[in-house]
Design a protein around this motif. Structure first.
Motif, short mmCIF file in Angstrom:
data_model
loop_
_atom_site.label_atom_id
_atom_site.label_comp_id
_atom_site.label_asym_id
_atom_site.label_seq_id
_atom_site.Cartn_x
_atom_site.Cartn_y
_atom_site.Cartn_z
N CYS A 93 -7.41 0.79 9.77
CA CYS A 93 -7.79 0.07 9.19
C CYS A 93 -7.41 -1.77 7.60
CB CYS A 93 -9.02 0.85 8.08
SG CYS A 93 -10.04 1.93 8.70
N HIS A 123 -15.93 3.61 6.26
CA HIS A 123 -16.81 3.66 7.44
C HIS A 123 -15.76 5.00 8.41
CE1 HIS A 123 -19.10 0.52 8.07
NE2 HIS A 123 -18.26 -0.35 7.59
N ILE A 124 -14.13 4.85 7.55
CA ILE A 124 -13.24 5.56 8.71
C ILE A 124 -13.26 7.28 8.11
CG2 ILE A 124 -10.91 6.49 8.84
CD1 ILE A 124 -13.27 4.51 11.44
N GLN A 130 -14.42 -0.32 2.45
CA GLN A 130 -14.38 0.04 3.42
C GLN A 130 -14.07 1.25 4.73
OE1 GLN A 130 -13.69 -4.29 4.56
NE2 GLN A 130 -15.79 -4.95 5.29
N LEU A 183 -8.86 4.25 16.05
CA LEU A 183 -9.56 5.03 14.82
C LEU A 183 -10.71 5.75 15.52
CD1 LEU A 183 -10.87 1.91 13.26
CD2 LEU A 183 -8.89 3.31 12.26
N PRO A 184 -10.85 6.85 15.04
CA PRO A 184 -12.04 7.94 15.85
C PRO A 184 -13.17 7.64 16.33
CG PRO A 184 -11.79 8.33 13.36
CD PRO A 184 -10.08 7.39 14.01
N ILE A 185 -13.17 6.37 16.84
CA ILE A 185 -14.64 6.20 16.95
C ILE A 185 -15.20 5.34 18.27
CG2 ILE A 185 -15.33 5.38 14.73
CD1 ILE A 185 -14.18 3.01 14.68
N ASN A 206 -15.23 11.09 9.05
CA ASN A 206 -14.07 12.61 8.89
C ASN A 206 -13.71 13.61 8.00
OD1 ASN A 206 -13.49 11.43 12.03
ND2 ASN A 206 -13.06 9.57 10.82
N LYS A 229 -16.92 -6.33 12.34
CA LYS A 229 -17.20 -5.64 10.93
C LYS A 229 -16.95 -5.54 9.81
CE LYS A 229 -18.75 -0.92 11.24
NZ LYS A 229 -18.98 0.44 12.06
N VAL A 230 -16.00 -5.31 9.68
CA VAL A 230 -15.14 -5.91 8.34
C VAL A 230 -14.59 -7.10 7.84
CG1 VAL A 230 -12.72 -5.85 7.47
CG2 VAL A 230 -14.01 -3.65 8.87
N HIS A 231 -14.95 -7.96 8.97
CA HIS A 231 -14.90 -8.91 8.30
C HIS A 231 -16.45 -10.11 8.10
CE1 HIS A 231 -10.48 -9.59 7.44
NE2 HIS A 231 -10.56 -8.99 8.79
N ARG A 249 0.91 -1.22 0.18
CA ARG A 249 0.05 -0.47 0.13
C ARG A 249 0.77 1.17 0.02
NH1 ARG A 249 -5.63 -1.03 1.67
NH2 ARG A 249 -6.48 -1.94 0.58
N ALA A 274 -9.64 -4.16 6.09
CA ALA A 274 -10.33 -3.94 5.64
C ALA A 274 -10.10 -2.90 4.47
CB ALA A 274 -10.87 -2.25 6.38
N PRO A 329 -7.02 -9.34 2.61
CA PRO A 329 -7.35 -9.35 4.03
C PRO A 329 -8.25 -10.81 5.24
CG PRO A 329 -9.30 -8.48 2.10
CD PRO A 329 -8.34 -9.01 1.21
N ARG A 363 -7.87 -4.68 19.06
CA ARG A 363 -8.35 -4.59 18.26
C ARG A 363 -7.94 -5.78 16.95
NH1 ARG A 363 -7.26 0.92 15.94
NH2 ARG A 363 -5.40 0.27 14.79
N PHE A 391 -14.31 -3.01 15.23
CA PHE A 391 -13.91 -2.73 13.70
C PHE A 391 -13.99 -4.06 12.99
CE2 PHE A 391 -11.82 -0.57 10.19
CZ PHE A 391 -12.93 -0.28 10.03
#
Lengths: 263, 288
Positions: free
Chosen positions: B174, B187-188, B183, A106-108, B192, A119-121, A65, B179, A90, A172, A116
């Motif tokens: 993420c 979600h993020i 996603q 994460l900002p949650i 934001n 939720k993602v998987h 990435r 993710a 993934p 997480r 999370f």
């Protein structure tokens, strides 16, 4: 680790063969061959720019990435070459989680941070609220954070202390039962107390997970890892039981580094 | 020890002088705004009434209201945004979240930058050549699409900026739990950056509402007796109306001209105010 290692097992969580990696034209990893044992803590040390973080990021292929990266060779995680074409990223990252230098919740909310990954998987709606709650609770308990946050699960995670944030970042990863946890200088943003807390946590998580930790802090590598890998200029110089690497290094380079003559 | 030397004194006086100069320039920005708004409102006061914004023009624009122009501007701006916002935001998400640095990305970015620099009259000519050619005659749709082309590059640029302001660490977090990019975005990244995206989009409302050139040949008319019934009708518009009554050589009373300007300015200010309120609202929900 102050306790003695469980003795050598023949099981390796990660094995690389002829692993080479280029950022554009720059070769950051040269013919890396390494075998990382299951269920122990392995530390990666070496001077800045030696490729330790790059190597770590190969183990869950997150390097790709970061722009123009070319990788050749084999990286086997749990026996499977993760550069095979049928590997789903993934799914790979479910098994191989990563913890970063700066805690990056994460900002949650705290709860949502841990949930999370579920939720993602998970298939939407396939998990009941109770199952989710349980997964969150057991993950937070596993990282010794539950008692501190159980009454503030729905507060934002970025309000926690750094050390708690880092524990949360480890928590997480847990709901999906990873095999390997990669840590990229997980304590460099923390004070001495936070560092101790994370190291204690690592020793608790050891055995259940294979932990690979990149560190600049030689004292940390020495006290907190079972095996130690010393890297220099993209190559592995030495890999062995941590105390051997520190006390009886085979290479002059290793000896100079662990004794603080450069780096 | 520690006493002022001549060099230090000189540094301090230069410091004071530069601060004063820069501060004065910054403060001077208030002057034109106050003068413009004050002058316009003062001149327009006699004509401003409910009738002015709710009635049709009478006696050759010299009396009555400007309702058709308000309605036309409203339609054109709404349609242009409805077209430009989804395209612009999605394109910006692609450029910021998916695109790698390759020739395709560079070409797209170059196109965006250059499109943003095209003068509005050139957009107008493009609109005539492209949209009016298809619709057969100038109409609201052609004018709206021309405005959309004009606002698109700016929406893309501001959205990209809003997305880039979301810390990279969140994305890394993420990806590392597996993710997908979507996603991560869903979600993020989007939650934001919403405030920044909205602000950028809404600021384009005022630009679309104020421009005259792009709608001049593509759908705006000098006068029309009824409100537009479909997007294929032509329509009056505020900016166009202002332009035409102001260049008619003194036949239309000054108060009507200033009144139109105040209505246009008021609409734009109202929209900008909405933008500010939305930004405050979404910022307060931001969690880092």
């Amino acid at each position: 680790m102050t306790t003695e290692p469980n003795g050598p097992t023949d099981q390796y969580s990660i094995e690389t063969k002829d692993l080479c990696l280029w950022y554009g034209d720059f070769q950051a990893l040269i013919q890396v061959r390494v075998r990382i044992r299951q269920g122990i803590i392995t530390s990666l040390i070496g001077p800045s720019g030696c490729g330790k973080t790059t190597l770590l990021r190969c183990f869950n292929r997150v390097n790709e990435r970061y722009g123009n990266v070319t990788t050749t060779g084999d990286v086997r995680v749990l026996g499977k070459n993760i550069y095979d074409e049928d590997v789903s990223l993934p799914e790979l990252r479910k098994a191989v989680g990563m913890v970063f230098q700066r805690p990056n919740p994460l900002p949650i909310s705290i709860y949502e941070n841990v949930a999370f990954q579920l939720k993602v998987h998970a298939e939407p709606g396939s998990l009941s609220k109770r199952e989710r709650d349980q997964a969150v609770e057991s993950a937070l308990k596993e990282v010794l954070l539950w008692d501190a946050v159980k009454d503030s699960l729905h507060k934002k995670a970025t309000g926690l202390q750094l050390e708690e944030q880092q524990k949360l970042c480890i928590a997480r990863l847990l709901p999906l039962k990873p095999q390997v946890i990669l840590m990229d200088e997980p304590c460099s943003a923390l004070d001495a107390r936070g560092t101790e807390a994370i190291e204690d946590l690592m020793s608790v998580l050891r055995e259940r997970y294979t932990i690979v930790i990149v560190t600049h802090n030689m004292a940390q590598a020495r006290r907190a890892s079972d095996e130690c890998i010393y890297m220099l200029l993209g190559r592995i110089v030495e890999h062995g039981p941590t105390l051997d690497v520190f006390l009886r290094p085979n290479h002059k380079d290793t000896e100079n580094y662990v004794e603080g003559r450069y780096g | 020890m520690f006493t002022e030397t001549p060099l230090v004194r000189r540094k301090l006086s230069i410091e004071a002088a530069t601060k004063l100069a820069f501060g004065a320039m910054a403060a001077s920005m208030i002057v034109p705004l106050v003068l413009i708004v004050g002058y316009l409102v003062a001149k327009a006061l006699p004509v401003l009434s409910w009738e002015f914004v709710s009635a049709f023009p009478r006696s050759n624009m010299k009396a009555g209201g400007i309702l058709p122009a308000i309605a036309g501007t409203f339609y054109m701006v709404a349609i242009s945004l409805a077209v430009a916002t989804p395209i612009g935001v999605l394109a910006a998400v692609y450029l910021n979240e998916y695109a790698r640095d390759n020739w395709f990305t560079r070409v797209v970015n170059l196109a965006v930058v250059n499109l943003a620099g095209v003068p509005s009259i050139v957009h107008a000519l493009f609109g005539v050549g492209a949209f009016v050619f298809v619709t057969g005659k100038p109409c609201i749709l052609a004018a709206s699409l021309t405005l959309a082309i004009m606002t698109l590059p700016v929406i893309i640029a501001s959205t990209k900026q809003a997305l880039a302001a979301v810390p990279m660490a969140f994305r890394e977090a993420c990806w590392n739990v597996g993710a997908s990019r979507w996603q991560t975005i869903r979600h993020i990244v989007l939650p934001n950056s919403l405030s920044g995206i909205l602000t950028g989009v809404i600021l384009q409302v005022s630009r679309a509402a104020g421009e005259t050139a792009p709608i001049l040949f593509t759908g705006a008319v000098f006068f029309r007796r009824e409100l537009p019934a479909s997007v294929l009708d032509q329509s009056m518009a505020l900016s166009m109306h202002l332009f035409s009554i102001a260049t008619q050589g003194g036949q239309v009373p000054e108060t009507v001209q200033y009144g139109t300007a105040v209505v246009l300015l008021g609409l734009v200010l109202a929209v900008n105010l909405t933008a500010i309120c939305l930004r405050i609202y979404f910022r307060s929900r931001k969690k880092w």
